[in-house]
Design a protein around this motif. Structure first.
Motif, PDB file in Angstrom:
ATOM      1  N   SER A 260     -65.979 -23.755  33.536  1.00 42.52           N
ATOM      2  CA  SER A 260     -65.755 -24.712  32.445  1.00 42.52           C
ATOM      3  C   SER A 260     -67.077 -25.356  32.060  1.00 42.52           C
ATOM      4  O   SER A 260     -67.804 -25.853  32.930  1.00 42.52           O
ATOM      5  CB  SER A 260     -64.751 -25.776  32.905  1.00 42.52           C
ATOM      6  OG  SER A 260     -64.506 -26.684  31.871  1.00 42.52           O
ATOM      7  N   LYS A 415     -51.903 -21.051  23.449  1.00 46.57           N
ATOM      8  CA  LYS A 415     -52.963 -20.541  24.325  1.00 46.57           C
ATOM      9  C   LYS A 415     -53.637 -19.317  23.694  1.00 46.57           C
ATOM     10  O   LYS A 415     -52.978 -18.495  23.068  1.00 46.57           O
ATOM     11  CB  LYS A 415     -52.390 -20.182  25.690  1.00 46.57           C
ATOM     12  CG  LYS A 415     -51.919 -21.407  26.477  1.00 46.57           C
ATOM     13  CD  LYS A 415     -51.389 -21.013  27.849  1.00 46.57           C
ATOM     14  CE  LYS A 415     -50.970 -22.278  28.615  1.00 46.57           C
ATOM     15  NZ  LYS A 415     -50.407 -21.954  29.944  1.00 46.57           N
ATOM     16  N   GLY A 442     -58.397 -20.967  26.287  1.00 47.24           N
ATOM     17  CA  GLY A 442     -57.934 -22.343  26.116  1.00 47.24           C
ATOM     18  C   GLY A 442     -56.646 -22.396  25.341  1.00 47.24           C
ATOM     19  O   GLY A 442     -55.949 -21.391  25.184  1.00 47.24           O
ATOM     20  N   SER A 443     -56.292 -23.581  24.848  1.00 49.74           N
ATOM     21  CA  SER A 443     -55.126 -23.716  23.969  1.00 49.74           C
ATOM     22  C   SER A 443     -55.540 -24.542  22.749  1.00 49.74           C
ATOM     23  O   SER A 443     -56.415 -25.418  22.842  1.00 49.74           O
ATOM     24  CB  SER A 443     -53.953 -24.377  24.690  1.00 49.74           C
ATOM     25  OG  SER A 443     -54.181 -25.746  24.866  1.00 49.74           O
ATOM     26  N   GLU A 446     -55.381 -28.545  22.846  1.00 51.16           N
ATOM     27  CA  GLU A 446     -56.320 -29.074  23.847  1.00 51.16           C
ATOM     28  C   GLU A 446     -57.761 -28.954  23.374  1.00 51.16           C
ATOM     29  O   GLU A 446     -58.555 -29.900  23.487  1.00 51.16           O
ATOM     30  CB  GLU A 446     -56.141 -28.321  25.175  1.00 51.16           C
ATOM     31  CG  GLU A 446     -54.902 -28.715  25.951  1.00 51.16           C
ATOM     32  CD  GLU A 446     -54.784 -27.947  27.252  1.00 51.16           C
ATOM     33  OE1 GLU A 446     -53.700 -27.973  27.828  1.00 51.16           O
ATOM     34  OE2 GLU A 446     -55.786 -27.308  27.673  1.00 51.16           O
ATOM     35  N   VAL A 447     -58.106 -27.804  22.850  1.00 49.98           N
ATOM     36  CA  VAL A 447     -59.483 -27.575  22.405  1.00 49.98           C
ATOM     37  C   VAL A 447     -59.821 -28.458  21.207  1.00 49.98           C
ATOM     38  O   VAL A 447     -60.927 -29.007  21.110  1.00 49.98           O
ATOM     39  CB  VAL A 447     -59.703 -26.082  22.074  1.00 49.98           C
ATOM     40  CG1 VAL A 447     -61.021 -25.868  21.336  1.00 49.98           C
ATOM     41  CG2 VAL A 447     -59.693 -25.260  23.351  1.00 49.98           C
ATOM     42  N   ASN A 449     -58.811 -31.316  20.640  1.00 48.81           N
ATOM     43  CA  ASN A 449     -59.058 -32.682  21.120  1.00 48.81           C
ATOM     44  C   ASN A 449     -60.343 -32.781  21.929  1.00 48.81           C
ATOM     45  O   ASN A 449     -60.753 -33.882  22.298  1.00 48.81           O
ATOM     46  CB  ASN A 449     -57.860 -33.173  21.950  1.00 48.81           C
ATOM     47  CG  ASN A 449     -56.729 -33.676  21.066  1.00 48.81           C
ATOM     48  OD1 ASN A 449     -56.817 -34.744  20.461  1.00 48.81           O
ATOM     49  ND2 ASN A 449     -55.664 -32.890  20.966  1.00 48.81           N
ATOM     50  N   GLN A 450     -60.945 -31.637  22.246  1.00 45.57           N
ATOM     51  CA  GLN A 450     -62.203 -31.612  22.996  1.00 45.57           C
ATOM     52  C   GLN A 450     -63.424 -31.554  22.070  1.00 45.57           C
ATOM     53  O   GLN A 450     -64.556 -31.512  22.539  1.00 45.57           O
ATOM     54  CB  GLN A 450     -62.231 -30.393  23.917  1.00 45.57           C
ATOM     55  CG  GLN A 450     -61.376 -30.526  25.168  1.00 45.57           C
ATOM     56  CD  GLN A 450     -62.021 -31.451  26.191  1.00 45.57           C
ATOM     57  OE1 GLN A 450     -63.233 -31.478  26.359  1.00 45.57           O
ATOM     58  NE2 GLN A 450     -61.201 -32.239  26.868  1.00 45.57           N
TER      59      GLN A 450
END
Length: 494
Positions: A260, A415, A442-443, A446-447, A449-450
């Motif tokens: 990661s 995903k 990833g999904s 989630e990504v 929000n990153q």
């Protein structure tokens, strides 16, 4: 666009009268149905393939036909024919109605097709702004000019690097006319030019072989490839140089690290990840069936507040642009996610009605032999305020992903797995060595929000995108500015 030109080319040339077709729609509309439409299409396509200095293939095809769709509630009856005459239309209507209703009295229905009966349907000629010309790209170059363009690729690429072992270039062009007539009064037409050029080079060095790819296109004639690029060279020469440069980088690349870490996605084609991991999840049908990770999330935070994502069918001459979609709705600029908040889904007429929403100009189909469904046009993220230099300098150790080759997405979970075709290490704020074997895992939510930094260099891809859904392929555009993802799993090989 003057719809009379397309009516003349498609209907009149096949001895079909507009009023007769409207009368057929009239009859369908009065027989226990909610909606029906005719999608007439005339498609001319050619492909030229060069392999190692030899023209290996030259193909030309013509395909004409009409798709007939009848809707009652959530049910759809569909049939198509490539025989453009009244008898074939009536037979296709009966087939579609039998699929939908299984009406034992179908054979007793009388379809009026004489000019003495004026159709009751009030024609609503759809007005729209043209985002591309109506030129025929197939006639924009002579055959000799098309061959010379491909031969030039072979000659110029080998001049850049003598280690080039193989060159494959594919030139294609499409000229398409469509006409849509529907029981809601829609009468709309479009002429869609489309060209594409792809360049693939393979370099061999010390027993290793690596590839580089480049290319693009859009709703132009073939002369587009000889226009100046941002570097001052022609677009054609620029793409040749990019393909060779990618192959050179890949042949000297080291194995990618795993784990990661921060990833910086280059502006432009890296937007394919946005298309696959987010865009498909925002298509109306997946959300009507509650099979998307974004279902029932309108009004909720689904991404970093730095992210505004749009689907835009109005980009001038772009590969995914549409003056109208395949249901006659004008192409639109739709804000899907605004500052991280989900605003709307992309809709065709059927899903929009069943979800009590408005059509968004995203009803698309591969051809008259396919049903329309919600599909993307040009999907991209709007620019932010950082510079690309600021983003790269903020990363101590990570990956700079500049090009992607493909991937897979699960719409329900969001995903994804994506592989790069060109990537580099970032070390202490600088791009250093090329790396190979980079896979991003990833999904979508989630990504999104990153994402911690968004650059001010929004760029669309060069026009290479083709989207597959339910077996139908369509031209699309993708794009984004350079962005930084704080943490994402890298499936490396080191």
């Amino acid at each position: 666009m003057n719809s009379n030109n397309v009516i003349d080319n498609i209907l009149s040339e096949n001895n079909l009268q507009t009023n007769d077709v409207l009368n057929l729609l009239d009859t369908i509309h009065t027989k226990n149905t909610d909606y029906a439409d005719f999608y007439f299409q005339s498609n001319y396509h050619e492909t030229w393939v060069l392999e190692n200095g030899i023209i290996k293939t030259g193909r030309y095809s013509i395909d004409n036909g009409v798709g007939i769709r009848i809707i009652k509630g959530e049910k759809t009856g569909f049939s198509y024919t490539n025989q453009l005459n009244i008898d074939s239309l009536i037979q296709s209507i009966k087939t579609a109605r039998n699929i939908l209703i299984n009406d034992q009295n179908e054979n007793n229905i009388i379809y009026y097709v004489n000019n003495n009966k004026i159709a009751n349907i009030k024609k609503n000629v759809i007005q729209h702004v043209s985002t591309y010309s109506n030129q025929n790209p197939l006639t924009s170059f002579s055959e000799q000019q098309k061959i010379e363009l491909l031969m030039q690729i072979n000659k110029l690429a080998r001049k850049i690097d003598t280690r080039i072992e193989e060159i494959i270039a594919v030139l294609s062009g499409t000229y398409e006319e469509i006409l849509i007539m529907a029981t809601d009064g829609t009468l709309s037409s479009d002429i869609r030019p489309l060209v594409q050029l792809s360049i693939n080079v393979q370099i061999s060095h010390n027993g290793k072989r690596e590839q580089g790819r480049s290319g693009g296109g859009g709703r132009h004639g073939y002369e587009f490839f000889l226009n100046p690029s941002h570097t001052g060279e022609t677009i054609l020469i620029n793409w040749i140089q990019e393909a060779v440069k990618m192959a050179i980088n890949n042949i000297s690349a080291i194995e990618a690290p795993a784990g990661s870490m921060p990833v910086v996605l280059k502006c432009g084609w890296a937007g394919i990840l946005l298309h696959e991991a987010v865009g498909h999840g925002l298509e109306g049908d997946f959300n009507r069936y509650c099979t998307s990770a974004f279902t029932k999330n309108i009004g909720k935070q689904v991404a970093s507040e730095l992210c505004t994502v749009v689907d835009d069918g109005t980009v001038k001459n772009a590969r995914g642009s549409l003056n109208i979609d395949d249901e006659g709705t004008p192409g639109q600029f739709n804000i899907l996610i605004e500052k991280g908040i989900l605003k709307k889904y992309m809709q065709d007429k059927l899903n929009a009605k069943l979800m009590n929403m408005a059509p968004t100009g995203n009803g698309r189909r591969e051809s008259y032999s396919n049903l329309p469904m919600p599909r993307m046009t040009n999907t991209y993220m709007l620019a932010g305020e950082s510079t690309e230099e600021e983003i790269i300098s903020s990363v101590n150790y990570g990956i700079y992903a500049s090009n992607f080759s493909g991937g897979q997405v699960d719409i329900t979970s969001g995903k994804f797995v994506f592989s790069t075709s060109e990537a580099f290490l970032i070390e202490k704020g600088y791009i250093t060595k090329p790396v190979k074997g980079v896979t991003l895992i990833g999904s979508g939510i989630e990504v999104m929000n990153q994402i911690s930094m968004v650059a001010n260099n929004l760029k669309l891809d060069t026009g290479i995108g083709t989207c597959m859904k339910n077996g139908q392929s369509l031209p699309v555009g993708v794009g984004q500015p350079t962005i930084k993802i704080n943490q994402i799993t890298i499936g490396g090989t080191a």
